[in-house]
Design a protein around this motif. Sequence first.
Motif, PDB file in Angstrom:
ATOM      1  N   GLY A 265      13.137  52.974  35.034  1.00 39.30           N
ATOM      2  CA  GLY A 265      12.978  54.421  35.039  1.00 39.30           C
ATOM      3  C   GLY A 265      14.218  55.193  34.675  1.00 39.30           C
ATOM      4  N   ARG A 266      15.389  54.579  34.748  1.00 43.31           N
ATOM      5  CA  ARG A 266      16.602  55.311  34.362  1.00 43.31           C
ATOM      6  C   ARG A 266      16.844  55.283  32.853  1.00 43.31           C
ATOM      7  N   PHE A 267      16.003  54.554  32.093  1.00 41.97           N
ATOM      8  CA  PHE A 267      16.158  54.473  30.643  1.00 41.97           C
ATOM      9  C   PHE A 267      15.279  55.513  29.955  1.00 41.97           C
ATOM     10  N   VAL A 268      15.846  56.146  28.947  1.00 42.26           N
ATOM     11  CA  VAL A 268      15.207  57.278  28.274  1.00 42.26           C
ATOM     12  C   VAL A 268      13.838  56.905  27.713  1.00 42.26           C
ATOM     13  N   GLY A 269      13.725  55.697  27.167  1.00 44.57           N
ATOM     14  CA  GLY A 269      12.500  55.334  26.464  1.00 44.57           C
ATOM     15  C   GLY A 269      11.358  54.878  27.335  1.00 44.57           C
ATOM     16  N   PHE A 270      11.632  54.524  28.589  1.00 38.48           N
ATOM     17  CA  PHE A 270      10.577  53.907  29.396  1.00 38.48           C
ATOM     18  C   PHE A 270       9.408  54.865  29.577  1.00 38.48           C
ATOM     19  N   ASP A 271       8.227  54.396  29.231  1.00 45.35           N
ATOM     20  CA  ASP A 271       6.958  55.116  29.332  1.00 45.35           C
ATOM     21  C   ASP A 271       6.816  56.239  28.304  1.00 45.35           C
TER      22      ASP A 271
ATOM     23  N   SER B 298       8.605  44.610  28.524  1.00 42.81           N
ATOM     24  CA  SER B 298       7.909  43.343  28.728  1.00 42.81           C
ATOM     25  C   SER B 298       8.292  42.336  27.653  1.00 42.81           C
ATOM     26  N   GLY B 299       8.047  41.058  27.939  1.00 44.16           N
ATOM     27  CA  GLY B 299       8.373  40.028  26.970  1.00 44.16           C
ATOM     28  C   GLY B 299       9.864  39.754  26.897  1.00 44.16           C
ATOM     29  N   ASN B 300      10.330  39.365  25.723  1.00 42.42           N
ATOM     30  CA  ASN B 300      11.733  39.023  25.525  1.00 42.42           C
ATOM     31  C   ASN B 300      12.529  40.300  25.278  1.00 42.42           C
ATOM     32  N   SER B 301      12.809  41.018  26.345  1.00 41.94           N
ATOM     33  CA  SER B 301      13.397  42.355  26.242  1.00 41.94           C
ATOM     34  C   SER B 301      14.363  42.570  27.398  1.00 41.94           C
ATOM     35  N   THR B 302      15.503  43.184  27.112  1.00 43.21           N
ATOM     36  CA  THR B 302      16.498  43.415  28.157  1.00 43.21           C
ATOM     37  C   THR B 302      16.582  44.868  28.603  1.00 43.21           C
ATOM     38  N   GLN B 303      16.044  45.789  27.814  1.00 41.76           N
ATOM     39  CA  GLN B 303      15.908  47.177  28.247  1.00 41.76           C
ATOM     40  C   GLN B 303      14.754  47.795  27.468  1.00 41.76           C
ATOM     41  N   PRO B 304      14.148  48.871  27.969  1.00 39.30           N
ATOM     42  CA  PRO B 304      12.974  49.436  27.294  1.00 39.30           C
ATOM     43  C   PRO B 304      13.262  49.782  25.831  1.00 39.30           C
ATOM     44  N   HIS B 305      12.399  49.272  24.961  1.00 38.57           N
ATOM     45  CA  HIS B 305      12.507  49.557  23.531  1.00 38.57           C
ATOM     46  C   HIS B 305      11.200  49.163  22.869  1.00 38.57           C
ATOM     47  N   VAL B 306      11.046  49.527  21.608  1.00 38.80           N
ATOM     48  CA  VAL B 306       9.876  49.097  20.840  1.00 38.80           C
ATOM     49  C   VAL B 306      10.347  48.290  19.636  1.00 38.80           C
ATOM     50  N   HIS B 307       9.679  47.178  19.426  1.00 40.98           N
ATOM     51  CA  HIS B 307       9.945  46.265  18.322  1.00 40.98           C
ATOM     52  C   HIS B 307       8.779  46.417  17.349  1.00 40.98           C
ATOM     53  N   VAL B 308       9.091  46.619  16.078  1.00 41.75           N
ATOM     54  CA  VAL B 308       8.071  46.839  15.047  1.00 41.75           C
ATOM     55  C   VAL B 308       8.224  45.761  13.978  1.00 41.75           C
ATOM     56  N   GLN B 309       7.109  45.136  13.607  1.00 48.70           N
ATOM     57  CA  GLN B 309       7.156  44.172  12.511  1.00 48.70           C
ATOM     58  C   GLN B 309       5.826  44.152  11.781  1.00 48.70           C
ATOM     59  N   ALA B 310       5.891  43.758  10.512  1.00 45.29           N
ATOM     60  CA  ALA B 310       4.694  43.578   9.700  1.00 45.29           C
ATOM     61  C   ALA B 310       4.599  42.115   9.299  1.00 45.29           C
ATOM     62  N   THR B 311       3.363  41.619   9.212  1.00 45.58           N
ATOM     63  CA  THR B 311       3.130  40.219   8.867  1.00 45.58           C
ATOM     64  C   THR B 311       1.969  40.112   7.886  1.00 45.58           C
ATOM     65  N   ASP B 312       1.776  38.899   7.359  1.00 41.80           N
ATOM     66  CA  ASP B 312       0.675  38.655   6.425  1.00 41.80           C
ATOM     67  C   ASP B 312      -0.539  38.030   7.110  1.00 41.80           C
TER      68      ASP B 312
ATOM     69  N   ARG C 172      24.281  59.293  22.309  1.00 40.39           N
ATOM     70  CA  ARG C 172      23.650  58.023  21.977  1.00 40.39           C
ATOM     71  C   ARG C 172      23.332  57.214  23.233  1.00 40.39           C
ATOM     72  N   ALA C 173      23.259  57.885  24.375  1.00 38.30           N
ATOM     73  CA  ALA C 173      23.019  57.185  25.635  1.00 38.30           C
ATOM     74  C   ALA C 173      21.563  56.762  25.756  1.00 38.30           C
ATOM     75  N   THR C 174      21.334  55.484  26.060  1.00 38.21           N
ATOM     76  CA  THR C 174      19.971  54.982  26.221  1.00 38.21           C
ATOM     77  C   THR C 174      19.456  55.144  27.652  1.00 38.21           C
ATOM     78  N   ALA C 175      20.345  55.455  28.583  1.00 36.55           N
ATOM     79  CA  ALA C 175      19.952  55.633  29.987  1.00 36.55           C
ATOM     80  C   ALA C 175      20.555  56.919  30.525  1.00 36.55           C
ATOM     81  N   VAL C 176      19.931  57.471  31.551  1.00 31.40           N
ATOM     82  CA  VAL C 176      20.400  58.732  32.135  1.00 31.40           C
ATOM     83  C   VAL C 176      21.479  58.505  33.181  1.00 31.40           C
ATOM     84  N   ARG C 177      21.767  57.244  33.493  1.00 29.26           N
ATOM     85  CA  ARG C 177      22.738  56.946  34.536  1.00 29.26           C
ATOM     86  C   ARG C 177      23.419  55.630  34.228  1.00 29.26           C
ATOM     87  N   ARG C 178      24.707  55.557  34.567  1.00 31.69           N
ATOM     88  CA  ARG C 178      25.466  54.312  34.454  1.00 31.69           C
ATOM     89  C   ARG C 178      26.323  54.178  35.701  1.00 31.69           C
ATOM     90  N   ASP C 179      26.186  53.075  36.414  1.00 33.59           N
ATOM     91  CA  ASP C 179      26.933  52.867  37.648  1.00 33.59           C
ATOM     92  C   ASP C 179      27.240  51.387  37.805  1.00 33.59           C
TER      93      ASP C 179
END
Length: 241
Positions: free
Chosen positions: A67-73, A166-180, A49-56
């Motif tokens: 770049g050390r996070f699995v999801g980036f790019d 980018s935006g209000n984010s602390t590590q690479p991820h995707v936020h999904v939402q639906a609106t009217d 369940r590691a989100t990054a390839v390195r922890r130090d």
Amino acid sequence: MTPPPVPLALPFTGRWLVQNSPARRVPSHGTDLLGSTYAIDFVAVGAGRATAVRRDWRSLLATEPNGRFVGFDRPILAPADGEVVVVHDGEPDHAARRSVALLPYLWAQPARVRAGAAAVAGNHVGLALADGRAFVFLVHLRRGSLRVRVGDRVRTGQVLGTCGNSGNSTQPHVHVQATDHPDVTRAHGVPVTFLGFREELVRGRRPVERAEGMPQEGSVVEPLRRGCFPSEDRRGGRPSR
């Protein structure tokens, strides 16, 4: 009255950790601001369940390179057929933060909210779904990665851009939402449901394959190939025997 949930495909390949799931609470992010009532976050994971390839030491005391996070790019895909109605690019990808380095970032969060939707969402794409039921936003994308323009028609699974921080984010991820509404400053959130995925639950239970449902908080999900969806009830229950 709450509208019925909008069915979406997961907007990625591979394994992603579920955070801020509406299955845990609504509003899922603790607010209805910017149409986020039923929003959900996904963070790519590698082995385990590691989100990054390195922890130090940086993981505990400082910022970290994205770049050390699995999801980036990683590619972010259209979760449904539709037309592109919103594209915003040009917001920087912040350095990632875990542990102590989160504190000054969290203190600055009210200022980002006051700065407007772009400062919160970062680089993002909004789609008007082909069936007219809602607008879907894919948020926190990497600067310069967006591959679509307003007016483009897209198909489910088409690459829209890549995962960023980018935006209000602390590590690479995707936020999904639906609106009217396509303007999130005027929009109300719309519930969603996801189609065809394998879910690794939190407490060591065997993975469950779901035809449709909302992933649980802290689970790890992976999309199933089309045509390989299990036979199960439409509420995302266990496969029928």
